[in-house]
Design an enzyme around this catalytic site. Structure first.
Site, PDB file in Angstrom:
ATOM      1  N   MET A 152       0.887  -1.174   0.000  1.00 14.34           N
ATOM      2  CA  MET A 152       0.000   0.000   0.000  1.00 14.34           C
ATOM      3  C   MET A 152       0.913   1.208   0.000  1.00 14.34           C
ATOM      4  O   MET A 152       1.544   1.505   1.008  1.00 14.34           O
ATOM      5  CB  MET A 152      -0.844  -0.037   1.282  1.00 14.34           C
ATOM      6  N   ASP A 176       0.890  -2.430  12.290  1.00 11.46           N
ATOM      7  CA  ASP A 176       0.065  -2.250  13.475  1.00 11.46           C
ATOM      8  C   ASP A 176      -0.608  -3.563  13.830  1.00 11.46           C
ATOM      9  O   ASP A 176      -0.659  -4.492  13.023  1.00 11.46           O
ATOM     10  CB  ASP A 176      -0.962  -1.130  13.241  1.00 11.46           C
ATOM     11  N   GLU A 227      30.785 -15.901  -0.188  1.00 10.53           N
ATOM     12  CA  GLU A 227      29.514 -15.374   0.336  1.00 10.53           C
ATOM     13  C   GLU A 227      28.372 -16.372   0.117  1.00 10.53           C
ATOM     14  O   GLU A 227      27.475 -16.504   0.955  1.00 10.53           O
ATOM     15  CB  GLU A 227      29.185 -14.036  -0.337  1.00 10.53           C
TER      16      GLU A 227
END
Ligand code: DGJ
Length: 740
Positions: free
Chosen positions: A480, A535, A615
């Protein structure tokens, strides 16, 4: 019994394992708040001060008694119309503009189990784990009611609250504030407010400020909870730190605009009100209609901020997150965004997936750019059909290729948005929020779809489901990327901004609920330009949320530190990305990036083909480490060991298994200085009487000493250099202790 009513003194007390919360039916039926703190078994009414204070009005029915004033007494749900000039929890106007809503106690009941909220996130619990207290307040003169609900989870020391405002009158009324809760602390001690503020790529920095005789408002007006302010605050006594002291958390389960208004009143009490954003909130409530305020979860800790966070971690992990993924180890994923942005072909994606699969990655996530005419920010949002020209195949075929490599498959969506350059917008320009006669405000060249309308939600959902069906997606990243602005629906007669913004958020929740109903095994990751909608409301649908678009490990240490105050580690989307970093251009060793990403869901976001052989081996080893330690990383009790905002030398955190048998200490070195003075890392959460073995070195330490003196900061030689006295910058250590 968690809820105890004592008729003789009019108290209703909620007890959790370590705390008590009390309200009292006061004079004239005013419902007063008397206490929230460590367990008590008495009437705490002594905290109520009846004094004739000048310029604090008295209810008419108080007659000549000038000591009764809603302006000086702590109302459990503070109502402006009762004569309270402090920040109100409830503010209602009649159609003629006159203020109404002077609420008085009518009755209460206690029911077993935890209430739920229709179409909205709410803490859930088994019948035996929770109790609900329902208190009904009634307006003195009219049929308006406020039904306050308290969900009690005694074992977790959590009390949830919500309020339902019911218009039992024959007139429309306009709600301009209906908060989720008011909390008052009657005290002469000094208290602080801790809030979590920031910006895009710099979310949730903790700030601590004195609560003084002025209103401090932490709020978002953006229609999302936002990068800028998080819907979570802590009230903490001045001396409170990680391990000691009193504090109260207020954690709102809401993903839209919100506000927390915190102040010290004229007589020294702390007054905090939190809920939906009241600024320009005009919510017309028709006769017979009701409005439900989002839920807020409160917790009180007498053992500092660490304990408060752990209460929330347990609550969110076990009573907010849902679905099969809530307790399952999440697949180690590779996301292509930072490697390619929208410039990819199917072939490129396959090459990224192939290398990832070889190194042990378990899922490929195809990010933005696979649909419509989406090659840049200007076009495509709203057209959720696969760009087969770009991919060179269908989504189903791509997923099949990926699955042949032994990996799961998922993809990115941004369902709430539309570009003007899209088939959807050309067909339904009226589906975007915008007034017909005013140019809308653009952000990232996109507009927001009117998700308050069911047909809009359903249309977008149907399109996306077709793609999911085709590729049998295991995972969806729901993004969003702009806040709301032109709040104007082409359907409504009266453009109530409050109502539209509220219904918009319910529309987003409805979208996710329907998606999960249809695909119950789907792993949904929330995102809003990183952590713009991190949230507890979103976590009811998505057990993980992309924590920030900033993937720099050193910045992430700080962002994840702030996030950890309210949210569990396993909810924080965190990836190892390329160096120099996409955003900050900083170089951090790849093993340090991995230690930091393991303080989150753990995954990769780079083209692994571009790594050196060394790596690549490190990546395989990191994935093994994550799998080995997953249980303690994600399900252990979390302790912040350093204040990352203050301590610029090192950051440290640790996880301790719930049964105490093992612990994992994580350290990242920050600033370096020559010939560095000794540094000790103080552990926490261990058994002081036990011994712990460092499983790598075999060294044995006393739990007590690890928590008092601490562990001497380890040092590692840098390739090609002699071991000197300064640990290198941005080095990281993961030390696993077994209790012996
Ligand atoms: C913002 C997200 O946070 C990124 O991870 C990426 O998905 C982009 N949007 C894509 O547009």
């Amino acid at each position: 019994m968690p809820v105890v009513y004592k008729k003789q003194d009019g108290t209703i007390t909620i007890h959790t394992r370590n705390t008590s919360y009390q309200m009292k039916i006061g004079p004239l039926g005013l419902l007063l708040h008397t206490y929230y703190g460590p367990t008590i078994n008495t009437d705490a009414g002594c905290s109520l001060v009846y004094r004739d204070r000048g310029f604090s009005p008295n209810p008419y029915d108080a007659g000549i008694d000038r000591t009764i004033s809603a302006d000086t007494l702590p109302l459990e749900y503070s109502c402006e119309a009762a004569g309270d000039y402090r920040a109100p929890a409830l503010s209602i106007n009649r159609k003629d503009g006159f203020m109404t809503g002077d609420m008085r106690y009518e009755g209460h009941q206690v029911v077993s189990g935890k209430y739920s909220l229709p179409g909205m996130p709410a803490v859930y619990a088994d019948e035996a784990e929770a109790e609900t207290l329902i208190v009904t307040l009634k307006e003195k003169n009219t049929g308006l009611k406020a039904v306050l609900k308290y969900g009690v989870l005694p074992e977790l020391d959590v009390i949830t609250r919500t309020a339902e405002i019911i218009n039992g009158t024959s007139e429309t009324v306009i709600i301009s504030q209906a908060a989720s809760a008011a909390v008052d602390i009657m005290t002469s001690a000094d208290w602080d407010l801790i809030h979590f503020s920031g910006r895009h790529a710099g979310e949730r920095t903790p700030y601590r400020t004195e609560i003084a005789q002025r209103e401090t408002v932490i709020s978002s007006r953006r229609g999302i909870s936002s990068h800028h302010q998080n819907p979570f605050v802590i009230l903490a006594e001045k001396e409170t730190n990680e391990q000691y002291g009193q504090c109260i958390g207020m954690n709102l389960l809401w993903s839209g605009s919100f506000a927390a208004n915190v102040s010290k009143d004229s007589y020294g009490s702390v007054h905090a009100v939190m809920g939906i954003q009241p600024d320009r909130f005009d919510y017309p409530l028709e006769p017979g209609e009701s409005f439900i305020a989002p839920e807020i979860a409160l917790t009180f800790s007498n053992e500092g901020l660490g304990r408060l966070s752990r209460n929330y971690h347990k609550l969110i992990a076990e009573h907010v997150c849902r679905g099969p993924w809530k307790n399952r180890r999440r697949p180690v994923l590779i996301n292509n965004w930072e490697a390619t942005e929208m410039n990819f072909t199917g072939e490129k994606i396959i090459s990224i997936a192939k290398k990832a699969g070889e190194l042990g990655v378990e899922m490929l996530v195809l990010d933005d750019g696979w649909f419509g005419k989406r090659d840049d920010d200007f076009a495509g949002l709203g057209d959720w059909y696969v760009n087969t020209n770009k991919l060179g195949c269908t989504m189903g075929e791509l997923a099949e290729e990926v699955r042949k490599m032994g990996m799961k498959f998922g993809f990115w969506i941004e369902p709430e948005m539309v570009n003007e350059d899209s088939d959807l917008y050309r067909e339904h320009p009226d589906w975007a929020f915008a007034a017909p006669d005013i140019d809308p405000i653009r952000d990232r060249y996109q507009l927001v779809l009117d998700f308050s309308r069911e047909e809009v939600v359903d249309h977008v959902l149907d399109q996306i489901c077709e793609v999911i069906d085709d590729c049998k997606a295991d995972y969806i990243k729901m993004d969003m990327n702009r806040p709301l602005f032109d709040i104007y629906s082409r359907t409504a007669e009266y453009q109530s901004r409050g109502r539209l913004m509220y219904k918009y958020v319910l529309g987003v929740y409805r979208f996710m609920e329907k998606l999960l109903e249809r695909y119950p095994d789907l792993l949904l990751e929330g995102c809003s330009g990183g952590g713009g909608r991190f949230d507890a409301g979103m976590l009811y649908y998505c057990p993980q949320i992309w924590c920030s678009d900033n993937t720099d490990a050193i910045d992430r240490v700080r962002i994840q530190y702030g996030t950890s105050f309210a949210y569990p580690i396993r909810t924080m989307g965190a990836h190892v990305s390329a160096c120099p970093n996409y955003d900050t251009k900083r170089y951090v060793p790849i093993d340090t990036r991995a230690v930091v990403a393991m303080e989150g869901t753990f995954g990769y976001e780079l083209d692994l083909n571009r790594l050196s052989e060394k790596e690549m081996k490190q990546v395989t080893a990191q994935i093994e480490t994550f799998k080995k330690y997953w249980n303690i990383l994600h399900c252990g009790l979390y302790y912040r060991l350093t204040d990352v905002m203050e301590n610029r030398q090192e950051a440290a955190w640790m996880m301790v298994s719930e049964d105490g048998s093992e612990a994992l200490l994580n350290i990242v070195t920050l600033d370096v200085t020559g010939n560095k003075p000794n540094r000790f890392i103080r552990c926490a959460g261990l058994d002081p009487d036990a011994s712990y073995r460092d499983d790598e070195t075999g060294m044995v330490y006393s739990g007590n000493l690890l928590m008092s003196t601490g562990l001497l900061m380890p040092m590692r030689a840098v390739e090609g250099h002699n071991l000197v006295t300064t640990p290198p910058e941005y080095d990281a250590f993961q030390i696993h202790f077994t209790k012996i």
